[in-house]
Design an enzyme around this catalytic site. Structure first.
Site, PDB file in Angstrom:
ATOM      1  N   CYS A   2       5.524   3.428   4.829  1.00 31.88           N
ATOM      2  CA  CYS A   2       6.592   3.186   3.867  1.00 31.88           C
ATOM      3  C   CYS A   2       7.358   1.971   4.362  1.00 31.88           C
ATOM      4  O   CYS A   2       8.007   2.023   5.403  1.00 31.88           O
ATOM      5  CB  CYS A   2       7.512   4.400   3.764  1.00 31.88           C
ATOM      6  SG  CYS A   2       8.927   4.129   2.647  1.00 31.88           S
ATOM      7  N   GLU A 106       4.810   1.343  -2.679  1.00 31.88           N
ATOM      8  CA  GLU A 106       3.564   1.088  -1.961  1.00 31.88           C
ATOM      9  C   GLU A 106       2.769   0.071  -2.776  1.00 31.88           C
ATOM     10  O   GLU A 106       3.002  -0.108  -3.980  1.00 31.88           O
ATOM     11  CB  GLU A 106       2.747   2.372  -1.771  1.00 31.88           C
ATOM     12  CG  GLU A 106       3.375   3.416  -0.875  1.00 31.88           C
ATOM     13  CD  GLU A 106       3.394   3.027   0.599  1.00 31.88           C
ATOM     14  OE1 GLU A 106       2.953   1.902   0.932  1.00 31.88           O
ATOM     15  OE2 GLU A 106       3.864   3.848   1.403  1.00 31.88           O
TER      16      GLU A 106
END
Length: 233
Positions: A2, A106
């Site tokens: 992340c 993402e």
């Protein structure tokens, strides 16, 4: 992993949602939170069962580090190995926190480019990543507090884009995760699992989020993949 996320709620809403006190004067809504920036985190008071909201730098500096240069590389910690690595094992046992968000990003490779996607929980509600924190004293004697986000294997929603996902804690796990008296890493590691895919969704967003200088609602606005700008990676 992340590497970017969103926290678009104001401080008062965050405090009410997580039932916490705060020493932050205010929190400007953020749509493109990036590594090494200050981020709101919640810890539990070590002497009483109350939660406290403060800010730390995103990117862990272990207490034994000689300098802070590695912080940008320690924005994430793999949940499967955190208990065994010197950079994270003590923090997993003694210094756990909640890192707050209402979305994360993402990137999915598409040929020579990467298309960014935003992931949300329950349609964009506030949630908490499982975090670890550390204190590091710089050469001048100033204490700097930093944090990292734990990651795990993907669920069905994130797998379509990336092979890892941040650990999103269930609200029922907050108290035990934050409890300074809980030092059994085997117990807390049970929380470090993929979040329920049924409660999540993802959608493509503009390549504006690729650039740290862009930090507005447009970073999290849905786009048609066919019309999305190529990523600049």
């Amino acid at each position: 992993m992340c590497g970017r996320y969103r926290l678009s709620r104001r401080k008062q809403i965050i405090e009410e949602h997580f039932d916490t006190t705060s020493d932050i004067e205010d929190w400007t809504p953020r749509y493109n939170v990036a590594p090494t920036q200050p981020v709101p985190v919640i810890r539990q008071n070590p002497t009483e069962p109350t939660r406290h909201l403060s800010q730390m730098l995103w990117g862990l500096i272990p207490s034994w580090s000689k300098d802070p240069s590695g912080a940008a590389r320690l924005i994430n910690a793999r949940s499967e190995t955190a208990h065994a690595l010197p950079a994270f094992c003590e923090a997993l046992k003694f210094r756990r926190c909640l890192i707050l968000a209402d979305g994360f990003y993402e990137w999915k490779r598409a040929g020579k480019t990467k298309q960014p996607y935003c992931f949300e929980v329950h349609g964009g509600q506030l949630f908490a990543f499982a975090g670890l924190w550390e204190g590091w004293k710089d050469p001048s004697g100033t204490w700097i507090q930093t944090c990292t986000i734990l990651t795990t294997t993907p669920n069905a929603v994130t797998l379509a884009v990336h092979d890892r996902m941040p650990v999103i804690l269930a609200p029922s796990d907050y108290d035990l995760w934050l409890d300074p008296g809980m030092k059994d890493t085997k117990v807390v590691s049970e929380f470090l699992k993929p979040f329920d895919a049924i409660a999540m969704r993802s959608y493509p967003v503009s390549s504006r989020v690729n650039h740290v200088r862009n930090d507005d609602e447009g970073c999290a606005s849905a786009v048609d993949v066919a019309e999305a700008q190529p990523g600049l990676f």
